[in-house]
Design a protein around this motif. Sequence first.
Motif, PDB file in Angstrom:
ATOM      1  N   PHE A  29       0.839  -1.198   0.000  1.00  0.00           N
ATOM      2  CA  PHE A  29       0.000   0.000   0.000  1.00  0.00           C
ATOM      3  C   PHE A  29       0.878   1.253   0.000  1.00  0.00           C
ATOM      4  CE2 PHE A  29      -2.950   3.151   1.488  1.00  0.00           C
ATOM      5  CZ  PHE A  29      -4.201   2.707   1.098  1.00  0.00           C
ATOM      6  N   PHE A 109      -0.391  -2.100  -6.974  1.00  0.00           N
ATOM      7  CA  PHE A 109      -1.073  -1.038  -6.242  1.00  0.00           C
ATOM      8  C   PHE A 109      -0.765   0.327  -6.851  1.00  0.00           C
ATOM      9  CE2 PHE A 109      -1.743  -4.226  -2.996  1.00  0.00           C
ATOM     10  CZ  PHE A 109      -2.925  -3.821  -2.387  1.00  0.00           C
ATOM     11  N   ILE A 155      -8.049  -2.787  -4.849  1.00  0.00           N
ATOM     12  CA  ILE A 155      -7.368  -3.190  -3.617  1.00  0.00           C
ATOM     13  C   ILE A 155      -7.834  -4.567  -3.184  1.00  0.00           C
ATOM     14  CG2 ILE A 155      -7.141  -2.682  -1.151  1.00  0.00           C
ATOM     15  CD1 ILE A 155      -7.222   0.273  -1.855  1.00  0.00           C
ATOM     16  N   TRP A 159      -5.443  -7.756  -2.892  1.00  0.00           N
ATOM     17  CA  TRP A 159      -5.339  -8.372  -1.570  1.00  0.00           C
ATOM     18  C   TRP A 159      -5.559  -9.878  -1.665  1.00  0.00           C
ATOM     19  CZ3 TRP A 159      -3.692  -8.713   3.102  1.00  0.00           C
ATOM     20  CH2 TRP A 159      -4.396  -9.377   4.102  1.00  0.00           C
TER      21      TRP A 159
END
Length: 229
Positions: A29, A109, A155, A159
Amino acid sequence: MALDGYGPLVLAGLLTTIELAVLSIAGAFFVGIVGASCKLSSRRSLRLAATVYTTVIRSVPDLVMMLLLFYSLQMWLNGVTDRLGLHQIDIDPFAAGAITLSFIYGAYFTETFRGAFQAVPRGQLEAAAAYGMTPWKTFCRILFPQMMRHALPGIGNNWQVMIKATALVSLIGLNDLIKVTQDAGKASSSFFFFSILSAAIFLGLATATNVVVFMLERYFSTGVRRVGA
């Protein structure tokens, strides 16, 4: 069929996997935010460096990158200790896995956040500057909340992929869920059972992730009128 006494080991492997995944996504992140900022920077050198980074990382298979980074860093560290006459320092598999996964998925990301940043209307940022808000306040109060609303689907996908990618760290010696269940399956001659068990646990983690992402989407969509409402 019971776990043949391997329950505590499986639980420890699961906790290691969760810790690795959480630490890795936090690192990815941060790298993604920095990478997206560089890609949107007015400085050509930063844009070029970020583009090279995302292009190379996303083009090389995760397994190859994992092994390349881990063993190349270990060889470089061994060379340094040899030249300085120090004892050999072995890289901890957990730390190496977290850093490597953060570095790899930071590239994904970066692209997610870049698109999310660009989706925020420029007029709102100009209005914040006109009101005298500092860049940091503008980021925290205007840019970040709206960016997250656009970035959350990406995201969530990154993930889930990262959770599965933690299995690669078992190749460098980490006793994560995959390695523990494989060892338990070989030792108990119940390889199929422990493989199904690990798959079911990963499915449970993915389901829990979907719930968390859904809750975050509702939180960051507060005050936003939905189409058809």
